[in-house]
Design a protein around this motif. Structure first.
Motif, PDB file in Angstrom:
ATOM      1  N   UNK A 271       0.838  -1.205   0.000  1.00  0.00           N
ATOM      2  CA  UNK A 271       0.000   0.000   0.000  1.00  0.00           C
ATOM      3  C   UNK A 271       0.872   1.254   0.000  1.00  0.00           C
ATOM      4  N   UNK A 272       1.943   1.238   0.812  1.00  0.00           N
ATOM      5  CA  UNK A 272       2.840   2.389   0.865  1.00  0.00           C
ATOM      6  C   UNK A 272       3.561   2.591  -0.463  1.00  0.00           C
ATOM      7  N   UNK A 273       3.936   1.499  -1.119  1.00  0.00           N
ATOM      8  CA  UNK A 273       4.607   1.600  -2.420  1.00  0.00           C
ATOM      9  C   UNK A 273       3.672   2.204  -3.462  1.00  0.00           C
ATOM     10  N   UNK A 274       2.418   1.771  -3.467  1.00  0.00           N
ATOM     11  CA  UNK A 274       1.452   2.347  -4.411  1.00  0.00           C
ATOM     12  C   UNK A 274       1.319   3.849  -4.194  1.00  0.00           C
ATOM     13  N   UNK A 275       1.303   4.259  -2.928  1.00  0.00           N
ATOM     14  CA  UNK A 275       1.214   5.682  -2.636  1.00  0.00           C
ATOM     15  C   UNK A 275       2.436   6.429  -3.125  1.00  0.00           C
ATOM     16  N   UNK A 276       3.638   5.873  -2.899  1.00  0.00           N
ATOM     17  CA  UNK A 276       4.865   6.538  -3.330  1.00  0.00           C
ATOM     18  C   UNK A 276       4.948   6.632  -4.844  1.00  0.00           C
ATOM     19  N   UNK A 316      16.190  10.184  -6.014  1.00  0.00           N
ATOM     20  CA  UNK A 316      14.777  10.546  -5.853  1.00  0.00           C
ATOM     21  C   UNK A 316      13.946   9.329  -5.455  1.00  0.00           C
ATOM     22  N   UNK A 317      14.242   8.193  -6.059  1.00  0.00           N
ATOM     23  CA  UNK A 317      13.505   6.957  -5.729  1.00  0.00           C
ATOM     24  C   UNK A 317      13.725   6.588  -4.268  1.00  0.00           C
ATOM     25  N   UNK A 322      11.999   5.868   1.183  1.00  0.00           N
ATOM     26  CA  UNK A 322      12.318   5.994   2.605  1.00  0.00           C
ATOM     27  C   UNK A 322      11.249   6.801   3.330  1.00  0.00           C
ATOM     28  N   UNK A 323      10.776   7.872   2.694  1.00  0.00           N
ATOM     29  CA  UNK A 323       9.720   8.682   3.304  1.00  0.00           C
ATOM     30  C   UNK A 323       8.445   7.869   3.499  1.00  0.00           C
ATOM     31  N   UNK A 324       8.189   6.942   2.566  1.00  0.00           N
ATOM     32  CA  UNK A 324       6.986   6.107   2.659  1.00  0.00           C
ATOM     33  C   UNK A 324       7.225   4.847   3.496  1.00  0.00           C
ATOM     34  N   UNK A 325       8.459   4.688   4.012  1.00  0.00           N
ATOM     35  CA  UNK A 325       8.836   3.521   4.815  1.00  0.00           C
ATOM     36  C   UNK A 325       8.714   2.207   4.026  1.00  0.00           C
ATOM     37  N   UNK A 326       9.103   2.277   2.762  1.00  0.00           N
ATOM     38  CA  UNK A 326       9.186   1.091   1.915  1.00  0.00           C
ATOM     39  C   UNK A 326      10.648   0.648   1.876  1.00  0.00           C
ATOM     40  N   UNK A 327      10.957  -0.604   2.194  1.00  0.00           N
ATOM     41  CA  UNK A 327      12.346  -1.061   2.172  1.00  0.00           C
ATOM     42  C   UNK A 327      12.967  -0.903   0.784  1.00  0.00           C
TER      43      UNK A 327
END
Length: 423
Positions: A271-276, A316-317, A322-327
């Motif tokens: 879910x966090x990755x989709x948001x990022x 940028x990636x 990191x801001x979205x807490x995706x490893x």
């Protein structure tokens, strides 16, 4: 002195009969925890890495020895924190001296081929007869038992033998070894762990024991957490490249200026990755939210992620994820790794020191990887000049007089400090 800040293995004496990588890796860790590690090498041949390429010396790092002070880079890394004695175990006198040393030691470790130590008269049974509390570790390619125990093995052979090469690389490609000799390094860690466990057992029971470490066993035990034997049933090729088949996405992706790795191991990660990626349009897609479906259709998922990463710079990636807490992580080149702030802040990149020049070289070595809250750890001394401690150790640990050591030196049974293999 605050006893809690002493090194954990201070006062522990280790006689090190190992060479090359797996055994020296084990004793390097023991030295870092404070053990007195005494390297014992044949006076006729010495440590095979001490004066072997690549060299590090006054002229820098090279494949050709350009100075008498040039030493093998591998030796300078692996022999840190150790002492060096040159003693001929093939001679009766040398074996007698070794048994005197073993009587006062805590640990002996070798990585001879199976059975060699016994033939030399310095195997576990011989040492236990003079020191029942001795911990004896044998580190071999395939173990001290089994039908293949006598086969000679280096890391490449072990990686091939246990199947790691068959599952490393891209689907449809040739078998590939890992970039570093993992089976050597892993076996060294297991050997150190086994020795520590045996020392704890001795503390509890008063009894020493033999520890049998196989490079193949150690590597297989770590890689086989992955269900490789089920891949065919799951319809998967054995070689999966950089992905982990249990998750999707979980792979390496090209960016506009390099490569990044990222992975979604949980529903929250996805879910966090989709948001990022600003792909919230997929958040309500029941198929996309089903991990099993994503794994089965991983090519589609990788295409979605790749479309996003290829349009952006690596920095940028990484910042967005990191801001979205995706490893995630950039795929760093070795030059970048050497400058990575995290490793340097934790003391993991240290200069290599050459004892024959008395200076640091233009090369780095790893620092000690285990951090204790109430104990010191690390390598207090650089690699020794071969034979530098022969006199001292034979006097203190073997109880020999200077005259006896002189006699043994004249016969070639022992050898003191040398500056090059020809001296």
């Amino acid at each position: 002195m605050n006893l809690s800040m002493q090194k954990i293995l201070s006062g522990t004496i280790v006689l090190d009969l190992t060479r090359f990588f797996s055994g020296p890796q084990a004793t390097l860790f023991l030295a870092g925890m404070g053990a007195q590690v005494v390297k014992i090498d044949d006076p006729a041949t010495g440590d095979p890495t001490a004066f072997s390429p690549p060299y590090a010396g006054p002229g820098g790092v090279s494949f050709q020895r350009t100075s008498d002070a040039d030493m093998g880079l591998a030796y300078l890394k692996r022999a840190r924190g150790k002492q060096s004695v040159m003693l001929d175990l093939k001679s009766d006198a040398g074996r007698e001296v070794f048994l005197r040393m073993a009587a006062g030691a805590d640990v002996v470790i070798d990585n001879f081929s199976a059975g060699v130590a016994d033939r030399l008269g310095v195997g576990y049974d011989a040492l236990a007869a003079v020191n029942p509390g001795i911990v004896y570790c044998s580190l071999t390619g395939y173990g001290s038992t089994g039908s293949d125990r006598h086969l000679k093995a280096y890391d490449l052979m072990v990686q091939a033998a246990v199947g790691l090469m068959s599952v490393t690389g891209e689907a449809g490609g040739p078998p590939v070894k890992t970039g570093s000799p993992l089976s050597d390094a892993i076996a060294g860690v297991f050997a150190a762990s086994g020795i520590l466990a045996a020392l704890l057992h001795r503390q509890r029971t008063g009894c020493g024991q033999a520890v049998d470490i196989s490079m193949a066993d150690c590597l297989f035990s770590l890689m086989f957490d992955e269900p490789f034997d089920c891949y065919e049933q799951l319809g998967l090729p054995q070689r999966q490249g950089s992905r982990i088949m249990r998750f999707s996405p979980f792979n390496v992706y090209r960016s506009r200026d390099g490569w990044v790795v990222l992975g979604a191991a949980t529903a929250a990660d996805w879910t966090a990755l989709l948001g990022a990626m600003d792909r919230r349009d997929l958040a309500d897609d029941t198929r996309m939210n089903d991990l099993g479906w994503r794994i089965a259709h991983n090519a589609q998922i990788d295409a979605i992620v790749s479309a996003w990463t290829e349009a952006r710079g690596t920095g940028d990636i990484v910042n967005a994820l990191h801001a979205a807490k995706v490893p995630c992580s950039p795929v760093r080149g070795i030059d970048e790794v050497m400058q990575w702030r995290q490793l340097r802040e934790r003391g993991m990149v240290v200069p290599v020191h050459n004892p024959m020049t008395g200076t640091d070289m233009g090369a780095s070595a790893p620092g000690f990887p285990i951090k204790f809250s109430d104990s010191q750890a690390g390598y207090d001394t650089p690699a020794p000049v071969p034979g530098a401690h022969t006199q001292e150790i034979l006097e203190t640990l073997a109880g020999l007089s200077p005259q006896r050591i002189e006699e043994l030196a004249a016969r070639g049974v022992v050898r003191r400090a040398q500056s090059s293999p020809s001296q």
